[in-house]
Scaffold this active site. Structure first.
Site, PDB file in Angstrom:
ATOM      1  N   ASP A   1      42.240  51.065 -45.689  1.00  0.00           N
ATOM      2  CA  ASP A   1      42.782  50.411 -44.855  1.00  0.00           C
ATOM      3  C   ASP A   1      43.673  49.276 -45.263  1.00  0.00           C
ATOM      4  O   ASP A   1      44.298  48.471 -44.571  1.00  0.00           O
ATOM      5  CB  ASP A   1      41.615  49.553 -44.080  1.00  0.00           C
ATOM      6  CG  ASP A   1      41.016  50.768 -43.214  1.00  0.00           C
ATOM      7  OD1 ASP A   1      41.461  51.909 -43.112  1.00  0.00           O
ATOM      8  OD2 ASP A   1      39.925  50.422 -42.507  1.00  0.00           O
TER       9      ASP A   1
ATOM     10  N   HIS B   1      38.722  57.794 -37.740  1.00  0.00           N
ATOM     11  CA  HIS B   1      38.126  56.983 -39.175  1.00  0.00           C
ATOM     12  C   HIS B   1      38.006  58.079 -40.142  1.00  0.00           C
ATOM     13  O   HIS B   1      36.954  59.019 -40.102  1.00  0.00           O
ATOM     14  CB  HIS B   1      36.969  56.408 -38.895  1.00  0.00           C
ATOM     15  CG  HIS B   1      36.352  55.699 -40.089  1.00  0.00           C
ATOM     16  ND1 HIS B   1      37.126  54.762 -40.866  1.00  0.00           N
ATOM     17  CD2 HIS B   1      35.392  56.125 -40.991  1.00  0.00           C
ATOM     18  CE1 HIS B   1      36.244  54.290 -41.818  1.00  0.00           C
ATOM     19  NE2 HIS B   1      35.368  55.037 -42.091  1.00  0.00           N
TER      20      HIS B   1
ATOM     21  N   HIS C   1      35.242  55.387 -46.369  1.00  0.00           N
ATOM     22  CA  HIS C   1      36.070  56.248 -45.685  1.00  0.00           C
ATOM     23  C   HIS C   1      35.752  57.874 -46.207  1.00  0.00           C
ATOM     24  O   HIS C   1      36.690  58.626 -46.377  1.00  0.00           O
ATOM     25  CB  HIS C   1      37.609  56.283 -46.170  1.00  0.00           C
ATOM     26  CG  HIS C   1      38.314  55.181 -45.328  1.00  0.00           C
ATOM     27  ND1 HIS C   1      37.938  53.778 -45.316  1.00  0.00           N
ATOM     28  CD2 HIS C   1      39.196  55.247 -44.182  1.00  0.00           C
ATOM     29  CE1 HIS C   1      38.574  53.090 -44.550  1.00  0.00           C
ATOM     30  NE2 HIS C   1      39.434  53.865 -43.669  1.00  0.00           N
TER      31      HIS C   1
ATOM     32  N   GLU D   1      44.645  59.151 -41.546  1.00  0.00           N
ATOM     33  CA  GLU D   1      44.367  58.500 -42.573  1.00  0.00           C
ATOM     34  C   GLU D   1      44.364  59.231 -43.878  1.00  0.00           C
ATOM     35  O   GLU D   1      45.178  58.796 -44.856  1.00  0.00           O
ATOM     36  CB  GLU D   1      43.037  57.615 -42.767  1.00  0.00           C
ATOM     37  CG  GLU D   1      43.121  56.440 -41.766  1.00  0.00           C
ATOM     38  CD  GLU D   1      41.996  55.555 -41.882  1.00  0.00           C
ATOM     39  OE1 GLU D   1      41.885  54.315 -41.918  1.00  0.00           O
ATOM     40  OE2 GLU D   1      40.804  56.193 -41.827  1.00  0.00           O
TER      41      GLU D   1
ATOM     42  N   GLU E   1      38.924  47.113 -36.292  1.00  0.00           N
ATOM     43  CA  GLU E   1      37.957  46.053 -35.984  1.00  0.00           C
ATOM     44  C   GLU E   1      38.413  44.430 -36.236  1.00  0.00           C
ATOM     45  O   GLU E   1      37.930  43.542 -35.677  1.00  0.00           O
ATOM     46  CB  GLU E   1      36.778  45.987 -36.795  1.00  0.00           C
ATOM     47  CG  GLU E   1      35.743  47.338 -36.391  1.00  0.00           C
ATOM     48  CD  GLU E   1      36.265  48.825 -37.026  1.00  0.00           C
ATOM     49  OE1 GLU E   1      37.428  48.872 -37.647  1.00  0.00           O
ATOM     50  OE2 GLU E   1      35.352  49.690 -37.324  1.00  0.00           O
TER      51      GLU E   1
ATOM     52  N   HIS F   1      42.920  48.143 -39.954  1.00  0.00           N
ATOM     53  CA  HIS F   1      41.597  48.297 -39.560  1.00  0.00           C
ATOM     54  C   HIS F   1      41.209  47.805 -38.162  1.00  0.00           C
ATOM     55  O   HIS F   1      41.504  46.631 -37.981  1.00  0.00           O
ATOM     56  CB  HIS F   1      40.950  47.522 -40.585  1.00  0.00           C
ATOM     57  CG  HIS F   1      39.193  47.433 -40.528  1.00  0.00           C
ATOM     58  ND1 HIS F   1      38.487  48.390 -40.631  1.00  0.00           N
ATOM     59  CD2 HIS F   1      38.447  46.330 -40.193  1.00  0.00           C
ATOM     60  CE1 HIS F   1      37.280  48.065 -40.479  1.00  0.00           C
ATOM     61  NE2 HIS F   1      37.196  46.906 -40.270  1.00  0.00           N
TER      62      HIS F   1
ATOM     63  N   GLU G   1      36.183  49.492 -46.845  1.00  0.00           N
ATOM     64  CA  GLU G   1      35.169  50.154 -45.920  1.00  0.00           C
ATOM     65  C   GLU G   1      34.946  51.552 -46.361  1.00  0.00           C
ATOM     66  O   GLU G   1      36.084  52.292 -46.819  1.00  0.00           O
ATOM     67  CB  GLU G   1      35.873  50.100 -44.516  1.00  0.00           C
ATOM     68  CG  GLU G   1      35.072  51.009 -43.496  1.00  0.00           C
ATOM     69  CD  GLU G   1      35.849  50.825 -42.187  1.00  0.00           C
ATOM     70  OE1 GLU G   1      36.889  51.288 -42.118  1.00  0.00           O
ATOM     71  OE2 GLU G   1      35.306  50.580 -41.071  1.00  0.00           O
TER      72      GLU G   1
END
Ligand code: ZN
Ligand code: MN
Length: 269
Positions: free
Chosen positions: A46, A178, A37, A183, A123, A121, A35
């Site tokens: 992630d 996010h 970032h 992170e 989701e 992650h 994904e």
């Protein structure tokens, strides 16, 4: 091949089997995504972060780390920017459920009875739950009932004390973290060569209306892909996060699995 590795797949099968056949050694399965970032970090954040948490926790509890899942469920606009970004590469929910269910049943076949899914992650969450539910149901049909699976997302172990240190100007919620301070700080501490903070784009926190629309309005997401600015990230904040999350996860596994903290010596005796 290393006999001392925490990574299950780095062991030869007889050594792996020796460790897991009685079902006492917790096996940790990191679950990530590919994904975007933002402009300042790679697309495997992630994956890298839950894998490193799993490795640290495995060292503490005498566990093993399974190969991580490197693809996850589709990026949601309000928690990952959206699945329309080039690079973001996702599974359909049914594929995720089916793959994790297979892997859980395989580890159960080897003798593992203490599993932990370490999610990186957001989701993935409900699809992981569904995979576990289906796997436990099928294992029960096969006569295996004494299995326990803990599922967690590492950021849920960040406590109020840590939040006060990490976000002195106020905390806006994990959903818009996010590519932000959480992170980025962990990546700066663990993988500084993979972060280029000078490429980070400063922007106000993303704000969304209280509904979703499909196909998404792409302009609801800041064009750089992050949902909050990573400019306040630091390796020192990464240390705070590593400490509080690792301690929290170790405590959770000791509580659920009754695992004694093992020394390296005892682990390989
Ligand atoms: Zn992420
Ligand atoms: Mn994500």
């Amino acid at each position: 091949m290393s006999f001392e590795s925490e990574f299950a797949a780095e062991l030869a099968w007889p050594e792996y089997y020796r460790r897991v056949k009685n079902g006492d050694v917790p096996i940790l399965i990191p679950f990530g995504s590919m994904e975007q970032h933002g402009h300042h970090m790679p697309m495997n954040v992630d994956v890298l972060l839950p894998t490193e948490f799993a490795r640290r926790v495995a060292q503490e509890v005498g566990g093993l780390v399974a190969p991580p899942f490197t693809y996850g469920y589709k990026s949601h606009q309000k928690s990952g920017g959206g699945n329309f970004f080039p690079g973001t590469t996702s599974l359909d929910g049914a594929s995720l459920i089916s793959s994790l269910k297979d892997v859980i049943k395989e580890f159960a076949r080897h003798g593992n009875r203490k599993l932990c899914i370490v999610n990186g992650h957001f989701e993935n969450s409900w699809f992981i739950s569904e995979a576990i539910d289906l796997a436990l149901r099928e294992l029960k049909w096969g006569g295996i009932t004494e299995i326990k699976i803990v599922v967690l997302s590492y950021w849920d172990f960040v406590d109020q004390e840590a939040i006060a240190k990490l976000y002195p100007n106020g905390f806006l919620g994990w959903d818009i973290e996010h590519g932000g301070v959480l992170e980025t700080s962990l990546m700066l501490r663990l993988y500084p060569d993979l972060v280029s903070l000078q490429d980070a784009v400063e922007h106000p926190p993303a704000s969304f209306p209280p509904y979703d629309v499909y196909p998404p309005h792409e302009d609801w997401t800041p064009s750089c892909g992050t949902l909050s600015s990573p400019k306040e990230a630091s390796a020192e904040k990464g240390d705070i996060l590593l400490d509080v999350c690792t301690r929290g996860i170790v405590g959770a596994l000791e509580h659920e699995f009754g695992a004694k903290v093992r020394t390296k010596l005892a682990q390989f005796a």
